[in-house]
Design an enzyme around this catalytic site. Sequence first.
Site, PDB file in Angstrom:
ATOM      1  N   CYS A   2       0.847  -1.189   0.494  1.00  0.00           N
ATOM      2  CA  CYS A   2       0.205   0.079   0.136  1.00  0.00           C
ATOM      3  C   CYS A   2       0.712   0.894  -0.492  1.00  0.00           C
ATOM      4  O   CYS A   2       1.832   1.086   0.270  1.00  0.00           O
ATOM      5  CB  CYS A   2      -0.583   0.175   1.256  1.00  0.00           C
ATOM      6  N   ASN A  73       1.344  -0.209   5.842  1.00  0.00           N
ATOM      7  CA  ASN A  73       1.779  -0.673   4.697  1.00  0.00           C
ATOM      8  C   ASN A  73       2.754  -1.723   4.654  1.00  0.00           C
ATOM      9  O   ASN A  73       3.537  -1.592   4.938  1.00  0.00           O
ATOM     10  CB  ASN A  73       3.170   0.234   3.558  1.00  0.00           C
ATOM     11  N   ASP A  98      -4.092  -9.390   8.108  1.00  0.00           N
ATOM     12  CA  ASP A  98      -3.222  -9.105   8.848  1.00  0.00           C
ATOM     13  C   ASP A  98      -3.278  -7.623   9.250  1.00  0.00           C
ATOM     14  O   ASP A  98      -2.497  -6.982  10.169  1.00  0.00           O
ATOM     15  CB  ASP A  98      -1.752  -8.892   8.467  1.00  0.00           C
ATOM     16  N   SER A 368      11.697 -12.972  -4.532  1.00  0.00           N
ATOM     17  CA  SER A 368      13.092 -12.289  -4.820  1.00  0.00           C
ATOM     18  C   SER A 368      13.821 -13.151  -3.941  1.00  0.00           C
ATOM     19  O   SER A 368      14.209 -12.789  -3.191  1.00  0.00           O
ATOM     20  CB  SER A 368      13.167 -11.158  -5.227  1.00  0.00           C
TER      21      SER A 368
END
Length: 603
Positions: A2, A73, A98, A368
């Site tokens: 976010c 975020n 969450d 990643s």
Amino acid sequence: MCGIAGQLALGGIPERPIGFYEGILKTMQRRGPDQEGMYSDPYCVLLHRRLSVIDPDNGLQPMTIGNHTMVYNGELYNTEELRRLLSAEGCDFRTRSDTEVLLQAYLHWGPKCLDRLNGIFAFAIYNHRARQLFLARDPMGVKPLFYSIRGSSLFFGSEIKNLLRFPEIQPIVDARGLYDLLFLGPGRTPGYGVFRQIYELQPGQYGVFDETGFHITTYWTLQDGPCEDSFEDCRDQVRFLLEDSIKRQLVSDVPVGTFLSGGLDSSIVSAVAAREIPALDTYSVYYRDNEKYFHATKFQPNSDSDYISIMEQAIGSTPHHVTLDTDSLVSALFEAAEARDLPGMADVDSSMLLLCRAARETSTVVLSGECADEIFGGYPWYRDPEIRAINGFPWAQTTAYRAGFLRPELLSWLPPEEFVDNRYQETLKKVNKMEGLSPLESRMKDMMVLNLKWFMTCLLDRKDRMSMWSGLEIRVPFCDRRIVEYLYRVPWAYKDYHGREKGLLREAFRDILPEEIAYRKKSPYPKTWNPDYMETVSSLLKEELQGTNSPLLEFLKKDALLSLCQENRSIPWYGQLMTTPQTIAWFLQLSHWLKTNHVQVIY
């Protein structure tokens, strides 16, 4: 993932024009393309844009429980464990998100909740009754959180561009900011936002703003201690921790894939993920004509393409190949600077931006292999005794060369070598070490902290801004705090097992990797080798310098910039990848950044 922003004004929020806050929300739209929300009262405004990943139909923000409202975020990877703990202590939950778990955890445990979180996060919680704002950031700094204090107001945002929309905050760069750009860039001093009076909450910190001021606390830092595990026990622990981290980060209600370069780190992440997700989507970057122009170097001994194919076949993934040419790379340079809010890693940034854009067409979340080199000692500067022995940041031994671009009268603020050395020594003072370490072990502790606080931070900035520009969430399993804490105590001899870079990591996962991958020599993120790239960026910089209108000429020497266009230096500007073409591209990004942000350089 976010975008968040807001203001707490102890004297009251000033009257704003109609549509003002919609303008700030628009600066976060790329980070959160799915939903937006706003909370306001006479003293506080909280803004949020959402990228829905978990429980898309719920978890809307800002979220209020009682007298507290939060914007957040990030992702928590131990959400269910926390939910069970809180439920056992009487908390009721209305959603699976969450977000609600995090807010309940804060209400139940206060700042101590941070010690229980496994995840990546930046959040703000407003206490309506106390007129108090609580800000916090994850231990590794995966998620950003910038702030600025003006009088009795605190402003905050996920990105610098959010703050610059407030009229109280002007795009001014003074001598300190200019030195950060020219002598540390594309890195920057931890906690410093380059613009005057813009700062960043550092990894592992929280801050409380109220009528007594802004008080920052470091709640997490690396602590040294004995490692009593045998090599075999250590290998098994690394295997357990990393597999657990990867599996936790695969949890999502939207499509998940992985980046795959054919290197050790991304191959491990992809191999573990493929066991959980059949026909896993993998994303790999290629460069047009790279096989034609590639030549081996000390830093980049081989090309990726063959290794990517080996891994795709080994794990049965659904491959997505993104092939970039010179025109697309150069065009994306300027967009990448806008995404980062600063000049970045040149085409290393722009290629990542284009890769993320392509991945977003079929996935919302991608894992990643970033940051393994920092904790397992994979970079060349960990392993070269001569480089290791030199004082200063090993990835940027170019201060004198950089100073040659700055107009002489602007070097009077502080000798550049002293400025850089001060930043270096400040970092070393904070390295926690046991007594009695050998000189080698002591130096490797220094190296790990230097890399975590500087080089890794630069890469995480790149990863966050380039991905969120396309509304893509990138997760980094190697940045799990449990793994970093454990690896800090592991002796160098284990990491250097059999004299191989990341020997411990190779040994822990060699059974699930093809032999060619398990023992492939370290190779960095791929870049273009096409000479057209150098020709194109050189031409653009020469064009930029024609006449007297370029903002670069306010503080840089024209002849030095023009000479750069004729050079082919082997010593990188920064890291392993920013040689002469990327240095030219960095100056192009710098110029674009100055223009688009209407930056005032005051010295």
